[in-house]
Motif scaffolding. Sequence first.
Motif, mmCIF file in Angstrom:
data_model
loop_
_atom_site.group_PDB
_atom_site.id
_atom_site.type_symbol
_atom_site.label_atom_id
_atom_site.label_comp_id
_atom_site.label_asym_id
_atom_site.label_seq_id
_atom_site.Cartn_x
_atom_site.Cartn_y
_atom_site.Cartn_z
ATOM 1 N N LEU A 29 -17.723 -25.973 -8.564
ATOM 2 C CA LEU A 29 -17.806 -24.747 -7.782
ATOM 3 C C LEU A 29 -19.220 -24.493 -7.268
ATOM 4 O O LEU A 29 -19.420 -24.111 -6.116
ATOM 5 C CB LEU A 29 -17.346 -23.554 -8.634
ATOM 6 N N ILE A 38 -16.949 -15.820 -8.702
ATOM 7 C CA ILE A 38 -16.845 -16.916 -9.670
ATOM 8 C C ILE A 38 -15.573 -16.765 -10.500
ATOM 9 O O ILE A 38 -14.817 -17.718 -10.699
ATOM 10 C CB ILE A 38 -18.087 -16.960 -10.591
ATOM 11 N N ARG A 67 -12.448 -17.725 -8.531
ATOM 12 C CA ARG A 67 -12.329 -19.166 -8.271
ATOM 13 C C ARG A 67 -12.046 -19.966 -9.534
ATOM 14 O O ARG A 67 -11.480 -21.048 -9.464
ATOM 15 C CB ARG A 67 -13.585 -19.665 -7.564
ATOM 16 N N LEU A 68 -12.476 -19.440 -10.671
ATOM 17 C CA LEU A 68 -12.240 -20.137 -11.941
ATOM 18 C C LEU A 68 -10.976 -19.644 -12.649
ATOM 19 O O LEU A 68 -10.612 -20.170 -13.697
ATOM 20 C CB LEU A 68 -13.436 -19.951 -12.882
ATOM 21 N N ARG A 123 -25.570 -19.115 -9.267
ATOM 22 C CA ARG A 123 -24.590 -18.230 -8.621
ATOM 23 C C ARG A 123 -25.277 -17.349 -7.588
ATOM 24 O O ARG A 123 -24.839 -17.250 -6.439
ATOM 25 C CB ARG A 123 -23.889 -17.361 -9.676
ATOM 26 N N ARG A 144 -15.464 -27.428 -13.973
ATOM 27 C CA ARG A 144 -15.038 -26.572 -12.853
ATOM 28 C C ARG A 144 -16.207 -25.762 -12.305
ATOM 29 O O ARG A 144 -16.345 -25.595 -11.098
ATOM 30 C CB ARG A 144 -13.885 -25.668 -13.300
#
Length: 190
Positions: free
Chosen positions: A62, A30, A33-34, A20, A58
Amino acid sequence: MQHDTILHNKTLGADLRALRKARGLTLQDIADRLHRSVGWVSQVERDLSEPSISDLRRIAKLLDVPLSLLFGQVEAKADEAGVVVRAGARRPIGNGSSGLVEELLSPDLSDDFEVVHSTFQPHSRAGEVITRPTQEVGYLVSGKLDLIISGTRFTIETGDSFRIKEEPHEWINPYDTPAVAIWVIAPPVY
């Protein structure tokens, strides 16, 4: 003093944090987006929560890493965990689709760099120009490999080393034997 106890090497959280950060993403990025909470992401990074398989899929997508990297947690003797990576316990990385087989030599991704063992199959090529925000140094252990770095083609032979600093590059192995290289990449990208 040697211990024969086998422990699961808890590096998933540390690896996710390193990946990350290497991509310049925040916990909030994060989480958004998740569709998860920042608290959940933080707990996963601290190994306090275990993500489901679908969460891992996922997350891998990402972070643009193969799912196998996230599943590849290695079991190690207690005194070796996080320190020694045995030859048979290397974590596979990459997808191998272009004739490149890669294994992580580092125990995890929590350092400022990663070390990667790469085997470039005969008559294979990257298929695309790669540019990433890293500094990389490679050493060719065996074989011969052509590298195109910022438009200049170099033939790298056994014992040669090279450096790539955030430059567009591509690899080609037009030769009849595999080429094996050891890479040091900072920051970790896999």
